[in-house]
Design a protein around this motif. Sequence first.
Motif, PDB file in Angstrom:
ATOM      1  N   ALA A  40       9.008 -30.074  -8.378  1.00  0.00           N
ATOM      2  CA  ALA A  40       8.413 -31.095  -7.512  1.00  0.00           C
ATOM      3  C   ALA A  40       9.269 -31.327  -6.273  1.00  0.00           C
ATOM      4  CB  ALA A  40       8.230 -32.396  -8.292  1.00  0.00           C
ATOM      5  N   GLN A  41      10.594 -31.297  -6.424  1.00  0.00           N
ATOM      6  CA  GLN A  41      11.479 -31.453  -5.272  1.00  0.00           C
ATOM      7  C   GLN A  41      11.295 -30.315  -4.272  1.00  0.00           C
ATOM      8  OE1 GLN A  41      15.440 -31.834  -6.837  1.00  0.00           O
ATOM      9  NE2 GLN A  41      15.117 -33.909  -7.619  1.00  0.00           N
ATOM     10  N   LYS A  42      11.211 -29.089  -4.790  1.00  0.00           N
ATOM     11  CA  LYS A  42      10.992 -27.937  -3.906  1.00  0.00           C
ATOM     12  C   LYS A  42       9.655 -28.067  -3.176  1.00  0.00           C
ATOM     13  CE  LYS A  42      13.700 -24.534  -6.501  1.00  0.00           C
ATOM     14  NZ  LYS A  42      13.650 -23.234  -7.226  1.00  0.00           N
ATOM     15  N   ALA A  43       8.629 -28.503  -3.906  1.00  0.00           N
ATOM     16  CA  ALA A  43       7.316 -28.652  -3.287  1.00  0.00           C
ATOM     17  C   ALA A  43       7.317 -29.743  -2.232  1.00  0.00           C
ATOM     18  CB  ALA A  43       6.270 -28.950  -4.367  1.00  0.00           C
ATOM     19  N   ALA A  44       8.042 -30.837  -2.497  1.00  0.00           N
ATOM     20  CA  ALA A  44       8.132 -31.921  -1.513  1.00  0.00           C
ATOM     21  C   ALA A  44       8.872 -31.451  -0.263  1.00  0.00           C
ATOM     22  CB  ALA A  44       8.847 -33.119  -2.137  1.00  0.00           C
ATOM     23  N   ALA A  45       9.958 -30.690  -0.454  1.00  0.00           N
ATOM     24  CA  ALA A  45      10.697 -30.160   0.697  1.00  0.00           C
ATOM     25  C   ALA A  45       9.816 -29.222   1.508  1.00  0.00           C
ATOM     26  CB  ALA A  45      11.951 -29.433   0.219  1.00  0.00           C
ATOM     27  N   ALA A  46       9.044 -28.364   0.825  1.00  0.00           N
ATOM     28  CA  ALA A  46       8.150 -27.438   1.522  1.00  0.00           C
ATOM     29  C   ALA A  46       7.078 -28.203   2.292  1.00  0.00           C
ATOM     30  CB  ALA A  46       7.509 -26.475   0.519  1.00  0.00           C
ATOM     31  N   ALA A  47       6.556 -29.282   1.694  1.00  0.00           N
ATOM     32  CA  ALA A  47       5.552 -30.095   2.379  1.00  0.00           C
ATOM     33  C   ALA A  47       6.142 -30.766   3.612  1.00  0.00           C
ATOM     34  CB  ALA A  47       4.999 -31.144   1.415  1.00  0.00           C
ATOM     35  N   PHE A  48       7.369 -31.244   3.505  1.00  0.00           N
ATOM     36  CA  PHE A  48       8.052 -31.870   4.637  1.00  0.00           C
ATOM     37  C   PHE A  48       8.218 -30.868   5.773  1.00  0.00           C
ATOM     38  CE2 PHE A  48      11.242 -33.755   7.220  1.00  0.00           C
ATOM     39  CZ  PHE A  48      11.301 -35.107   6.935  1.00  0.00           C
ATOM     40  N   LEU A  49       8.696 -29.685   5.444  1.00  0.00           N
ATOM     41  CA  LEU A  49       8.904 -28.640   6.449  1.00  0.00           C
ATOM     42  C   LEU A  49       7.603 -28.252   7.131  1.00  0.00           C
ATOM     43  CD1 LEU A  49      11.356 -26.434   4.370  1.00  0.00           C
ATOM     44  CD2 LEU A  49      11.949 -27.632   6.479  1.00  0.00           C
ATOM     45  N   ALA A  50       6.551 -28.111   6.338  1.00  0.00           N
ATOM     46  CA  ALA A  50       5.253 -27.727   6.903  1.00  0.00           C
ATOM     47  C   ALA A  50       4.748 -28.798   7.856  1.00  0.00           C
ATOM     48  CB  ALA A  50       4.256 -27.481   5.775  1.00  0.00           C
ATOM     49  N   ARG A  51       4.909 -30.069   7.481  1.00  0.00           N
ATOM     50  CA  ARG A  51       4.441 -31.171   8.331  1.00  0.00           C
ATOM     51  C   ARG A  51       5.201 -31.225   9.650  1.00  0.00           C
ATOM     52  NH1 ARG A  51       6.190 -36.330   6.042  1.00  0.00           N
ATOM     53  NH2 ARG A  51       7.867 -36.078   7.570  1.00  0.00           N
ATOM     54  N   GLU A  52       6.497 -30.897   9.605  1.00  0.00           N
ATOM     55  CA  GLU A  52       7.318 -30.930  10.807  1.00  0.00           C
ATOM     56  C   GLU A  52       7.204 -29.673  11.643  1.00  0.00           C
ATOM     57  OE1 GLU A  52       8.957 -33.606  11.903  1.00  0.00           O
ATOM     58  OE2 GLU A  52       8.085 -34.675  10.189  1.00  0.00           O
ATOM     59  N   GLY A  53       6.403 -28.707  11.175  1.00  0.00           N
ATOM     60  CA  GLY A  53       6.203 -27.479  11.949  1.00  0.00           C
ATOM     61  C   GLY A  53       7.337 -26.500  11.850  1.00  0.00           C
ATOM     62  N   VAL A  54       8.176 -26.657  10.812  1.00  0.00           N
ATOM     63  CA  VAL A  54       9.274 -25.711  10.614  1.00  0.00           C
ATOM     64  C   VAL A  54       8.687 -24.432   9.994  1.00  0.00           C
ATOM     65  CG1 VAL A  54      11.490 -25.313   9.472  1.00  0.00           C
ATOM     66  CG2 VAL A  54      10.852 -27.615  10.257  1.00  0.00           C
ATOM     67  N   VAL A  55       9.159 -23.274  10.477  1.00  0.00           N
ATOM     68  CA  VAL A  55       8.673 -22.017   9.936  1.00  0.00           C
ATOM     69  C   VAL A  55       8.952 -21.984   8.457  1.00  0.00           C
ATOM     70  CG1 VAL A  55       8.917 -19.515   9.991  1.00  0.00           C
ATOM     71  CG2 VAL A  55       8.989 -20.820  12.113  1.00  0.00           C
ATOM     72  N   THR A  56       7.923 -21.779   7.647  1.00  0.00           N
ATOM     73  CA  THR A  56       8.067 -21.852   6.191  1.00  0.00           C
ATOM     74  C   THR A  56       7.898 -20.516   5.519  1.00  0.00           C
ATOM     75  OG1 THR A  56       5.723 -22.429   5.999  1.00  0.00           O
ATOM     76  CG2 THR A  56       7.313 -24.235   6.063  1.00  0.00           C
ATOM     77  N   GLU A  57       8.064 -19.418   6.262  1.00  0.00           N
ATOM     78  CA  GLU A  57       7.944 -18.073   5.676  1.00  0.00           C
ATOM     79  C   GLU A  57       8.839 -17.936   4.466  1.00  0.00           C
ATOM     80  OE1 GLU A  57       9.482 -13.562   6.681  1.00  0.00           O
ATOM     81  OE2 GLU A  57       9.468 -15.087   8.242  1.00  0.00           O
ATOM     82  N   ASN A  58      10.034 -18.543   4.505  1.00  0.00           N
ATOM     83  CA  ASN A  58      11.013 -18.361   3.445  1.00  0.00           C
ATOM     84  C   ASN A  58      10.924 -19.430   2.372  1.00  0.00           C
ATOM     85  OD1 ASN A  58      11.928 -16.246   4.932  1.00  0.00           O
ATOM     86  ND2 ASN A  58      13.590 -17.379   5.886  1.00  0.00           N
ATOM     87  N   SER A  59       9.914 -20.312   2.476  1.00  0.00           N
ATOM     88  CA  SER A  59       9.826 -21.411   1.527  1.00  0.00           C
ATOM     89  C   SER A  59       8.910 -21.065   0.379  1.00  0.00           C
ATOM     90  CB  SER A  59       9.290 -22.677   2.235  1.00  0.00           C
ATOM     91  OG  SER A  59      10.124 -23.030   3.315  1.00  0.00           O
TER      92      SER A  59
END
Length: 236
Positions: A216-235
């Motif tokens: 759940a922590q990993k998923a929350a971090a990935a959601a945060f990154l996606a919302r902020e427009g951070v490239v998430t290729e590696n997530s």
Amino acid sequence: MSEPAPDLKQLEARIGHVFADSELLVLALTHISVVKGSAPRVRSYQRLEFLGDHVLGSVVSHMLYSTFPQAEEGELSRRLAELVREEACAEVAQDMGLGPHLRLGPGETQSGARQRRAILADVAEAVVAAVYLDGGYPAATALVERFWRSRLEAPRRPLRDPKTVLQEWAQGRGLPPPAYRDIGRSGPDHAPSFRVAVDLPGLKSAEADGGSKQTAQKAAAAAFLAREGVVTENSE
């Protein structure tokens, strides 16, 4: 020098290299279990596998350096490790169709060695070495380009944990490390679902669910990154 059998000609067509010395290809396909007499390891694919491991690393490193001109050393190293790991090489061996051509002893054949990941990975590297010895570095490069390029451009699995990516992103903006909050738990004991939020000062929290708190922590971090427009290729 003996001519390749018809099935090896088909294999040559699939890997994109016609051998001047077909015995190199035969050796690359020869497991120690089928070798009789003295020095069986020398007369199996093992020496070729040793060489192929280093040739593959060299070619892939050059490909990564050219393909990702803005990538730092750490990212290039992670990408290299992903591309030359055992699982990736075994997948390439399957793409090449090496399994049916392996020369195995009866015991190994009956035990399913043609599908064994470790053997397939070693043979893939042995074939890289055989092509290198037969046709030089350009031939080996062509082979690696043919079978590793798509994996290089689209990694099969995450290269970095999204929690790590988010922490680095926060650090780069002078923010403290992300804080994770447990919001709730639902579901039966044998299949729980956890909900977690991640917080950074001055920014909206992000929430996500997972079968464990870590997931759940990993998923929350990935959601945060996606919302902020951070490239998430590696997530994840």
